[in-house]
Design an enzyme around this catalytic site. Structure first.
Site, PDB file in Angstrom:
ATOM      1  N   HIS A   1     -10.222  -4.935   4.989  1.00 21.84           N
ATOM      2  CA  HIS A   1      -8.771  -4.906   4.845  1.00 21.84           C
ATOM      3  C   HIS A   1      -8.046  -4.486   6.116  1.00 21.84           C
ATOM      4  O   HIS A   1      -7.176  -5.189   6.594  1.00 21.84           O
ATOM      5  CB  HIS A   1      -8.377  -3.978   3.692  1.00 21.84           C
ATOM      6  CG  HIS A   1      -6.910  -3.978   3.400  1.00 21.84           C
ATOM      7  ND1 HIS A   1      -6.410  -4.185   2.152  1.00 21.84           N
ATOM      8  CD2 HIS A   1      -5.832  -3.787   4.194  1.00 21.84           C
ATOM      9  CE1 HIS A   1      -5.081  -4.136   2.190  1.00 21.84           C
ATOM     10  NE2 HIS A   1      -4.712  -3.891   3.430  1.00 21.84           N
TER      11      HIS A   1
ATOM     12  N   GLU B   1     -13.298   7.400  24.949  1.00 22.95           N
ATOM     13  CA  GLU B   1     -12.046   7.961  24.438  1.00 22.95           C
ATOM     14  C   GLU B   1     -12.132   8.349  22.960  1.00 22.95           C
ATOM     15  O   GLU B   1     -11.381   9.197  22.499  1.00 22.95           O
ATOM     16  CB  GLU B   1     -10.903   6.949  24.618  1.00 22.95           C
ATOM     17  CG  GLU B   1     -10.626   6.583  26.056  1.00 22.95           C
ATOM     18  CD  GLU B   1     -10.117   7.741  26.881  1.00 22.95           C
ATOM     19  OE1 GLU B   1      -9.258   8.503  26.386  1.00 22.95           O
ATOM     20  OE2 GLU B   1     -10.579   7.899  28.026  1.00 22.95           O
TER      21      GLU B   1
ATOM     22  N   HIS C   1      -0.350   1.439   9.158  1.00 24.55           N
ATOM     23  CA  HIS C   1      -1.392   0.597   8.561  1.00 24.55           C
ATOM     24  C   HIS C   1      -1.326  -0.765   9.227  1.00 24.55           C
ATOM     25  O   HIS C   1      -0.251  -1.335   9.390  1.00 24.55           O
ATOM     26  CB  HIS C   1      -1.168   0.466   7.053  1.00 24.55           C
ATOM     27  CG  HIS C   1      -1.947  -0.656   6.430  1.00 24.55           C
ATOM     28  ND1 HIS C   1      -3.318  -0.786   6.574  1.00 24.55           N
ATOM     29  CD2 HIS C   1      -1.549  -1.697   5.675  1.00 24.55           C
ATOM     30  CE1 HIS C   1      -3.704  -1.867   5.916  1.00 24.55           C
ATOM     31  NE2 HIS C   1      -2.652  -2.440   5.365  1.00 24.55           N
TER      32      HIS C   1
ATOM     33  N   HIS D   1      -3.839  -4.564  10.127  1.00 26.91           N
ATOM     34  CA  HIS D   1      -5.029  -5.377   9.852  1.00 26.91           C
ATOM     35  C   HIS D   1      -5.731  -5.627  11.181  1.00 26.91           C
ATOM     36  O   HIS D   1      -5.610  -6.698  11.768  1.00 26.91           O
ATOM     37  CB  HIS D   1      -4.627  -6.673   9.142  1.00 26.91           C
ATOM     38  CG  HIS D   1      -3.905  -6.402   7.874  1.00 26.91           C
ATOM     39  ND1 HIS D   1      -2.725  -7.025   7.545  1.00 26.91           N
ATOM     40  CD2 HIS D   1      -4.167  -5.544   6.852  1.00 26.91           C
ATOM     41  CE1 HIS D   1      -2.306  -6.575   6.377  1.00 26.91           C
ATOM     42  NE2 HIS D   1      -3.157  -5.676   5.941  1.00 26.91           N
TER      43      HIS D   1
ATOM     44  N   GLU E   1       0.819  -1.211   0.000  1.00 22.11           N
ATOM     45  CA  GLU E   1       0.000   0.000   0.000  1.00 22.11           C
ATOM     46  C   GLU E   1       0.856   1.267   0.000  1.00 22.11           C
ATOM     47  O   GLU E   1       0.468   2.292   0.553  1.00 22.11           O
ATOM     48  CB  GLU E   1      -0.961   0.010   1.205  1.00 22.11           C
ATOM     49  CG  GLU E   1      -2.127  -0.945   1.074  1.00 22.11           C
ATOM     50  CD  GLU E   1      -1.785  -2.343   1.588  1.00 22.11           C
ATOM     51  OE1 GLU E   1      -0.748  -2.506   2.259  1.00 22.11           O
ATOM     52  OE2 GLU E   1      -2.558  -3.263   1.312  1.00 22.11           O
TER      53      GLU E   1
END
Length: 163
Positions: free
Chosen positions: A99, A58, A28, A30, A4
């Site tokens: 994703h 929060e 990033h 998963h 990505e």
């Protein structure tokens, strides 16, 4: 390098174009519970943000501009990159359908904190939903009080309930 890479570069570009140069770390991951939400529920940015804000106090403090929801796109594609760059002109956190999650901050600790907070709220939702209908959530008045107490300005379209 991540597959990505192109979306990551588009995020940096978006932050530079919107004069938000201090956000330099992109994370990033998963995130299991956030991904699970994208399979279980029909989502929009508005719906995902409200769900997360309402499940954990929060959230509105940590990501007051909300959590962007991006429909599934081929990972690493130009289409994913364009869509991701666009939402990061305004937001610092996004969920890619089926994703994972991506966040930006001035450092990795901050970016990690964004995802960790959203992931915790998603986990709370999934655990509570497994017990039956969820009858207790933070309401708009409570979310507004939190925002005022902690000096954050939430996205008014999301806080006000309009999608």
């Amino acid at each position: 390098p991540t597959s990505e890479l192109l979306p990551h570069l588009r995020i940096h570009d978006a932050r530079i174009r919107t004069n938000q140069h201090g956000d330099r770390a992109i994370l990033h991951t998963h995130s299991t519970n956030l991904i699970a939400l994208t399979y279980a529920l029909p989502l929009t940015t508005h719906d995902l943000t409200r769900l997360l804000w309402e499940m954990h106090t929060e959230c509105i403090i940590v990501f007051p501009m909300g959590c962007a929801f991006l429909d599934w796109r081929l990972p690493g594609s130009e289409e994913q990159a364009r869509a991701t760059g666009k939402v990061f002109e305004k937001r610092t956190l996004a969920v890619w359908e089926r994703h994972g999650a991506v966040a930006i901050g001035p450092d990795f600790k901050t970016a990690f904190g964004l995802i960790e907070t959203a992931e915790k709220a998603a986990e709370i939702y999934l655990r509570a939903a497994a017990l039956g209908p969820i009858s207790q959530r933070l309401n708009t008045a409570q979310l507004t009080a939190l925002a005022e107490k902690f000096g954050v300005e939430p996205d008014p379209k999301i806080l006000g309930g309009t999608g």
